[in-house]
Motif scaffolding. Structure first.
Motif, PDB file in Angstrom:
ATOM      1  N   VAL A 193       0.852  -1.196  -0.203  1.00 17.21           N
ATOM      2  CA  VAL A 193       0.043   0.092  -0.175  1.00 17.21           C
ATOM      3  C   VAL A 193       0.997   1.203   0.032  1.00 17.21           C
ATOM      4  CG1 VAL A 193      -1.739  -0.958   1.146  1.00 17.21           C
ATOM      5  CG2 VAL A 193      -0.193  -0.081   2.567  1.00 17.21           C
ATOM      6  N   CYS A 194       2.198   1.094   0.139  1.00 18.58           N
ATOM      7  CA  CYS A 194       3.116   2.400   0.052  1.00 18.58           C
ATOM      8  C   CYS A 194       4.344   1.813  -0.625  1.00 18.58           C
ATOM      9  CB  CYS A 194       3.162   2.694   1.470  1.00 18.58           C
ATOM     10  SG  CYS A 194       3.876   1.283   2.603  1.00 18.58           S
ATOM     11  N   SER A 195       5.327   2.865  -1.003  1.00 18.83           N
ATOM     12  CA  SER A 195       6.373   2.891  -1.801  1.00 18.83           C
ATOM     13  C   SER A 195       7.360   3.289  -0.680  1.00 18.83           C
ATOM     14  CB  SER A 195       6.636   3.357  -3.058  1.00 18.83           C
ATOM     15  OG  SER A 195       7.870   3.654  -3.423  1.00 18.83           O
ATOM     16  N   LEU A 196       8.378   2.844  -0.156  1.00 19.06           N
ATOM     17  CA  LEU A 196       9.192   3.216   0.992  1.00 19.06           C
ATOM     18  C   LEU A 196      10.558   3.756   0.506  1.00 19.06           C
ATOM     19  CD1 LEU A 196       8.478   0.150   3.364  1.00 19.06           C
ATOM     20  CD2 LEU A 196       7.507   2.468   3.558  1.00 19.06           C
ATOM     21  N   VAL A 244       1.057  17.191   0.090  1.00 20.60           N
ATOM     22  CA  VAL A 244       0.684  16.887  -1.224  1.00 20.60           C
ATOM     23  C   VAL A 244       1.563  17.265  -2.149  1.00 20.60           C
ATOM     24  CG1 VAL A 244      -1.834  16.743  -0.598  1.00 20.60           C
ATOM     25  CG2 VAL A 244      -0.867  19.088  -1.261  1.00 20.60           C
ATOM     26  N   GLU A 245       1.538  16.795  -3.492  1.00 30.79           N
ATOM     27  CA  GLU A 245       2.410  17.175  -4.673  1.00 30.79           C
ATOM     28  C   GLU A 245       2.365  18.461  -4.992  1.00 30.79           C
ATOM     29  OE1 GLU A 245       4.591  14.471  -8.123  1.00 30.79           O
ATOM     30  OE2 GLU A 245       2.183  15.282  -8.514  1.00 30.79           O
ATOM     31  N   SER A 246       1.182  18.954  -5.527  1.00 35.61           N
ATOM     32  CA  SER A 246       1.014  20.073  -6.225  1.00 35.61           C
ATOM     33  C   SER A 246       0.038  21.288  -5.597  1.00 35.61           C
ATOM     34  CB  SER A 246       0.625  19.784  -7.617  1.00 35.61           C
ATOM     35  OG  SER A 246      -0.682  19.155  -7.568  1.00 35.61           O
ATOM     36  N   HIS A 247      -0.632  21.261  -4.609  1.00 34.58           N
ATOM     37  CA  HIS A 247      -1.319  22.121  -4.102  1.00 34.58           C
ATOM     38  C   HIS A 247      -0.657  23.045  -3.292  1.00 34.58           C
ATOM     39  CE1 HIS A 247      -4.178  19.293  -5.708  1.00 34.58           C
ATOM     40  NE2 HIS A 247      -4.524  18.647  -4.698  1.00 34.58           N
ATOM     41  N   ALA A 294      10.167   9.804  11.638  1.00 33.16           N
ATOM     42  CA  ALA A 294       9.059  10.650  10.899  1.00 33.16           C
ATOM     43  C   ALA A 294       9.358  10.844   9.274  1.00 33.16           C
ATOM     44  CB  ALA A 294       9.205  12.167  11.171  1.00 33.16           C
ATOM     45  N   PHE A 295       8.103  10.350   8.625  1.00 31.93           N
ATOM     46  CA  PHE A 295       8.276  10.355   7.024  1.00 31.93           C
ATOM     47  C   PHE A 295       7.349  11.348   6.503  1.00 31.93           C
ATOM     48  CE2 PHE A 295       9.993   6.355   8.603  1.00 31.93           C
ATOM     49  CZ  PHE A 295      11.049   6.173   7.813  1.00 31.93           C
ATOM     50  N   PHE A 296       7.391  11.748   5.418  1.00 31.38           N
ATOM     51  CA  PHE A 296       6.305  12.629   4.699  1.00 31.38           C
ATOM     52  C   PHE A 296       5.591  11.530   4.208  1.00 31.38           C
ATOM     53  CE2 PHE A 296       9.751  15.860   4.938  1.00 31.38           C
ATOM     54  CZ  PHE A 296       8.859  17.034   5.763  1.00 31.38           C
ATOM     55  N   VAL A 297       4.428  11.731   3.945  1.00 35.47           N
ATOM     56  CA  VAL A 297       3.497  10.551   3.193  1.00 35.47           C
ATOM     57  C   VAL A 297       2.601  11.337   2.138  1.00 35.47           C
ATOM     58  CG1 VAL A 297       1.254   9.446   3.746  1.00 35.47           C
ATOM     59  CG2 VAL A 297       3.194   9.486   5.531  1.00 35.47           C
ATOM     60  N   LEU A 298       2.806  10.941   0.964  1.00 34.15           N
ATOM     61  CA  LEU A 298       2.044  11.752  -0.327  1.00 34.15           C
ATOM     62  C   LEU A 298       1.524  10.711  -0.970  1.00 34.15           C
ATOM     63  CD1 LEU A 298       4.815  13.710   0.275  1.00 34.15           C
ATOM     64  CD2 LEU A 298       4.612  14.451  -1.881  1.00 34.15           C
ATOM     65  N   ARG A 299       0.328  11.079  -1.517  1.00 27.79           N
ATOM     66  CA  ARG A 299      -0.433  10.079  -2.344  1.00 27.79           C
ATOM     67  C   ARG A 299       0.507   9.932  -3.733  1.00 27.79           C
ATOM     68  NH1 ARG A 299      -4.082  13.473  -0.199  1.00 27.79           N
ATOM     69  NH2 ARG A 299      -4.180  14.927  -2.192  1.00 27.79           N
ATOM     70  N   GLY A 300       0.567   8.592  -4.170  1.00 28.36           N
ATOM     71  CA  GLY A 300       1.711   8.384  -5.161  1.00 28.36           C
ATOM     72  C   GLY A 300       1.134   8.284  -6.823  1.00 28.36           C
ATOM     73  N   GLN A 301       0.037   7.867  -6.732  1.00 28.14           N
ATOM     74  CA  GLN A 301      -0.414   7.506  -8.101  1.00 28.14           C
ATOM     75  C   GLN A 301      -0.440   8.640  -9.046  1.00 28.14           C
ATOM     76  OE1 GLN A 301      -4.295   5.763  -7.805  1.00 28.14           O
ATOM     77  NE2 GLN A 301      -3.592   3.732  -6.751  1.00 28.14           N
ATOM     78  N   ILE A 335      10.376  10.521   2.067  1.00 26.10           N
ATOM     79  CA  ILE A 335       9.047  10.514   1.712  1.00 26.10           C
ATOM     80  C   ILE A 335       8.456   9.125   1.202  1.00 26.10           C
ATOM     81  CG2 ILE A 335       7.432  11.149  -0.533  1.00 26.10           C
ATOM     82  CD1 ILE A 335       9.182  13.757  -0.863  1.00 26.10           C
ATOM     83  N   ILE A 336       7.471   8.927   1.894  1.00 27.67           N
ATOM     84  CA  ILE A 336       6.653   7.411   1.371  1.00 27.67           C
ATOM     85  C   ILE A 336       5.368   7.920   0.676  1.00 27.67           C
ATOM     86  CG2 ILE A 336       5.074   5.707   2.565  1.00 27.67           C
ATOM     87  CD1 ILE A 336       6.957   5.985   5.076  1.00 27.67           C
ATOM     88  N   PHE A 337       5.286   7.187  -0.538  1.00 25.67           N
ATOM     89  CA  PHE A 337       4.215   7.346  -1.268  1.00 25.67           C
ATOM     90  C   PHE A 337       3.283   6.182  -1.058  1.00 25.67           C
ATOM     91  CE2 PHE A 337       7.806   9.158  -3.838  1.00 25.67           C
ATOM     92  CZ  PHE A 337       6.808  10.635  -4.177  1.00 25.67           C
ATOM     93  N   VAL A 338       2.016   6.729  -0.702  1.00 22.73           N
ATOM     94  CA  VAL A 338       1.088   5.499  -0.617  1.00 22.73           C
ATOM     95  C   VAL A 338       0.283   5.533  -2.018  1.00 22.73           C
ATOM     96  CG1 VAL A 338       0.644   6.041   2.092  1.00 22.73           C
ATOM     97  CG2 VAL A 338      -0.870   7.348   0.246  1.00 22.73           C
ATOM     98  N   ASP A 339      -0.472   4.284  -2.049  1.00 16.04           N
ATOM     99  CA  ASP A 339      -1.188   3.814  -3.122  1.00 16.04           C
ATOM    100  C   ASP A 339      -2.605   4.687  -3.369  1.00 16.04           C
ATOM    101  OD1 ASP A 339      -1.710   2.423  -5.568  1.00 16.04           O
ATOM    102  OD2 ASP A 339      -2.578   0.888  -4.423  1.00 16.04           O
TER     103      ASP A 339
END
Length: 164
Positions: A4-7, A26-29, A55-62, A77-81
């Protein structure tokens, strides 16, 4: 089990670890990369002295494209699915649900999972002290082992996009 995530390459935690904190961004807001950089320069370095809070930053990855270089450079940065372009109504819920799944799957030995946003300042050493005290109090009570806890500011979200 589907990831569910990319580490980041080095996402191991110190042992024993007290907690893992996901700092939602978030990526672009707006100017979120600037916010992440300010966090990296101010309170994030106190992670090492916080008493085992990682601690890690969590961003939506798709579909996240503009943060790939940043993720490779900083390795925090961790990208969640979830869709990077999800709107304000559904995006935070995607992030939260997938962060919880990611943290539990990746670090099953950690009792405490936290959530914060990229517009806050956190006193990590003080937070670690508070969490250790809370766990000690729970252990002093009738609990045979401390329960898993969600800590942080709680928000509510729903899937009904017709309501405001």
């Amino acid at each position: 089990m589907t990831p569910v995530c990319s580490l980041p390459l080095d996402s191991s935690l110190p042992s024993p670890s007290l907690a893992v904190l996901g700092v939602f961004s978030v990526e672009s807001h707006g100017d979120h990369e600037s916010k992440r950089n300010i966090i990296r320069e101010t309170w994030l370095p106190s992670v090492a002295s916080s008493g085992q809070i990682s601690a890690f930053f969590v961003l939506r990855g798709q579909g996240a494209n503009s943060t790939v270089r940043e993720a490779q450079q900083h390795r925090d940065i961790i990208f969640v699915d979830a869709p990077a372009k999800a709107d304000r109504k559904t995006g935070p819920l995607y992030s939260l649900l997938n962060w919880m799944r990611c943290a539990v799957q990746t670090w099953p030995e950690v009792s405490l999972v936290g959530k914060a946003d990229d517009d806050v300042w956190i006193n990590l050493p003080g937070t670690a002290e508070h969490l250790r005290g809370s766990l000690a109090r729970l252990q002093d009570s009738s609990h045979p082992a401390p329960p898993r806890m969600l800590w942080g500011i709680m928000e509510t979200f729903g899937w009904n996009t017709s309501s405001v």
